[in-house]
Scaffold this motif. Structure first.
Motif, PDB file in Angstrom:
ATOM      1  N   SER A  52       0.803  -1.232   0.000  1.00  0.00           N
ATOM      2  CA  SER A  52       0.000   0.000   0.000  1.00  0.00           C
ATOM      3  C   SER A  52       0.834   1.279   0.000  1.00  0.00           C
ATOM      4  O   SER A  52       0.313   2.353  -0.302  1.00  0.00           O
ATOM      5  N   VAL A  53       2.118   1.191   0.310  1.00  0.00           N
ATOM      6  CA  VAL A  53       2.920   2.411   0.385  1.00  0.00           C
ATOM      7  C   VAL A  53       3.011   3.103  -0.975  1.00  0.00           C
ATOM      8  O   VAL A  53       3.017   4.332  -1.063  1.00  0.00           O
ATOM      9  N   THR A  54       3.064   2.338  -2.051  1.00  0.00           N
ATOM     10  CA  THR A  54       3.119   2.922  -3.386  1.00  0.00           C
ATOM     11  C   THR A  54       1.831   3.678  -3.698  1.00  0.00           C
ATOM     12  O   THR A  54       1.857   4.752  -4.291  1.00  0.00           O
ATOM     13  N   VAL A  55       0.708   3.127  -3.277  1.00  0.00           N
ATOM     14  CA  VAL A  55      -0.578   3.795  -3.504  1.00  0.00           C
ATOM     15  C   VAL A  55      -0.638   5.089  -2.704  1.00  0.00           C
ATOM     16  O   VAL A  55      -1.097   6.120  -3.199  1.00  0.00           O
ATOM     17  N   ALA A  56      -0.159   5.050  -1.480  1.00  0.00           N
ATOM     18  CA  ALA A  56      -0.129   6.257  -0.650  1.00  0.00           C
ATOM     19  C   ALA A  56       0.751   7.326  -1.292  1.00  0.00           C
ATOM     20  O   ALA A  56       0.410   8.509  -1.294  1.00  0.00           O
ATOM     21  N   ALA A  57       1.871   6.909  -1.872  1.00  0.00           N
ATOM     22  CA  ALA A  57       2.752   7.855  -2.558  1.00  0.00           C
ATOM     23  C   ALA A  57       2.056   8.436  -3.779  1.00  0.00           C
ATOM     24  O   ALA A  57       2.166   9.633  -4.068  1.00  0.00           O
ATOM     25  N   ASN A  58       1.323   7.606  -4.510  1.00  0.00           N
ATOM     26  CA  ASN A  58       0.607   8.105  -5.681  1.00  0.00           C
ATOM     27  C   ASN A  58      -0.469   9.101  -5.276  1.00  0.00           C
ATOM     28  O   ASN A  58      -0.678  10.106  -5.966  1.00  0.00           O
ATOM     29  N   LEU A  59      -1.115   8.841  -4.176  1.00  0.00           N
ATOM     30  CA  LEU A  59      -2.122   9.781  -3.699  1.00  0.00           C
ATOM     31  C   LEU A  59      -1.493  11.139  -3.412  1.00  0.00           C
ATOM     32  O   LEU A  59      -2.051  12.177  -3.759  1.00  0.00           O
ATOM     33  N   CYS A  60      -0.320  11.140  -2.816  1.00  0.00           N
ATOM     34  CA  CYS A  60       0.401  12.404  -2.597  1.00  0.00           C
ATOM     35  C   CYS A  60       0.705  13.088  -3.931  1.00  0.00           C
ATOM     36  O   CYS A  60       0.592  14.314  -4.045  1.00  0.00           O
ATOM     37  N   ASN A  61       1.066  12.296  -4.940  1.00  0.00           N
ATOM     38  CA  ASN A  61       1.342  12.855  -6.263  1.00  0.00           C
ATOM     39  C   ASN A  61       0.140  13.598  -6.828  1.00  0.00           C
ATOM     40  O   ASN A  61       0.301  14.563  -7.584  1.00  0.00           O
ATOM     41  N   GLN A  62      -1.063  13.161  -6.472  1.00  0.00           N
ATOM     42  CA  GLN A  62      -2.274  13.791  -7.011  1.00  0.00           C
ATOM     43  C   GLN A  62      -2.540  15.170  -6.402  1.00  0.00           C
ATOM     44  O   GLN A  62      -3.462  15.865  -6.824  1.00  0.00           O
ATOM     45  N   PHE A  63      -1.732  15.547  -5.425  1.00  0.00           N
ATOM     46  CA  PHE A  63      -1.887  16.862  -4.798  1.00  0.00           C
ATOM     47  C   PHE A  63      -0.637  17.719  -4.957  1.00  0.00           C
ATOM     48  O   PHE A  63      -0.459  18.693  -4.237  1.00  0.00           O
ATOM     49  N   GLU A  64       0.210  17.354  -5.888  1.00  0.00           N
ATOM     50  CA  GLU A  64       1.425  18.136  -6.143  1.00  0.00           C
ATOM     51  C   GLU A  64       1.253  18.922  -7.435  1.00  0.00           C
ATOM     52  O   GLU A  64       0.688  20.014  -7.417  1.00  0.00           O
ATOM     53  N   LEU A  65       1.678  18.397  -8.550  1.00  0.00           N
ATOM     54  CA  LEU A  65       1.536  19.079  -9.835  1.00  0.00           C
ATOM     55  C   LEU A  65       0.076  19.439 -10.162  1.00  0.00           C
ATOM     56  O   LEU A  65      -0.184  20.524 -10.686  1.00  0.00           O
ATOM     57  N   PRO A  66      -0.891  18.586  -9.851  1.00  0.00           N
ATOM     58  CA  PRO A  66      -2.279  18.945 -10.159  1.00  0.00           C
ATOM     59  C   PRO A  66      -2.789  20.215  -9.468  1.00  0.00           C
ATOM     60  O   PRO A  66      -3.757  20.811  -9.938  1.00  0.00           O
ATOM     61  N   VAL A  67      -2.144  20.643  -8.391  1.00  0.00           N
ATOM     62  CA  VAL A  67      -2.561  21.907  -7.773  1.00  0.00           C
ATOM     63  C   VAL A  67      -2.414  23.044  -8.788  1.00  0.00           C
ATOM     64  O   VAL A  67      -3.288  23.910  -8.904  1.00  0.00           O
ATOM     65  N   LEU A  68      -1.322  23.031  -9.546  1.00  0.00           N
ATOM     66  CA  LEU A  68      -1.135  24.045 -10.590  1.00  0.00           C
ATOM     67  C   LEU A  68      -2.201  23.914 -11.674  1.00  0.00           C
ATOM     68  O   LEU A  68      -2.644  24.913 -12.250  1.00  0.00           O
TER      69      LEU A  68
END
Length: 139
Positions: A52-68
């Motif tokens: 599950s750690v990879t999924v948690a990391a991907n979830l964080c990714n969805q709040f990085e570049l997509p904020v822009l």
């Protein structure tokens, strides 16, 4: 062009975020149920199991570049900057996010993942450049 069309790619990305949350919940539940993890391991990511750690990391990714991306879509809407080009760029960005998430949550192939991230970042940068030109009255 109807300026609110820019919100369809936004909604598509929001759907992706909820999909990733669903995958994360299933993987964490499965890890606890199978005995791979104990509930207490989810207090910090450093003790989270690999499943599950990879999924948690991907979830964080969805709040990085997509904020822009979200800021861009809102500013395009407010300034009447939505056109076929910006809408296409928005959809392409969202498609790169879906592909990035799919790779991250399946094979986690770093080459594919980084290429899809880079493609999305370039598309988003082009959209921001278009927005700047729009503000300057050039386009």
């Amino acid at each position: 062009m109807n300026q609110t069309t820019i919100f369809w790619p936004v909604l598509a990305h929001v759907a992706l975020v909820y999909i990733v949350y669903g995958v994360l919940g299933r993987r964490r539940y499965g890890a606890v149920k199978s005995g791979e993890a104990k509930v207490g391991q989810y207090k910090t990511r450093s003790t989270e199991p690999a499943s599950s750690v990879t999924v948690a990391a991907n979830l964080c990714n969805q709040f990085e570049l997509p904020v822009l991306f979200y800021v861009l879509c809102l500013t395009l809407h407010v300034t009447n900057g939505v056109n076929y080009l910006t809408l296409a760029l928005a959809w392409i960005f969202v498609l790169t996010r879906y592909f990035h998430a799919w790779v991250h949550l399946t094979s986690n192939n770093l080459r594919l993942r980084s290429r899809s991230f880079f493609a999305g970042a370039v598309v988003l940068a082009l959209a921001w450049i278009w927005f700047a030109l729009h503000l300057l009255g050039i386009v």
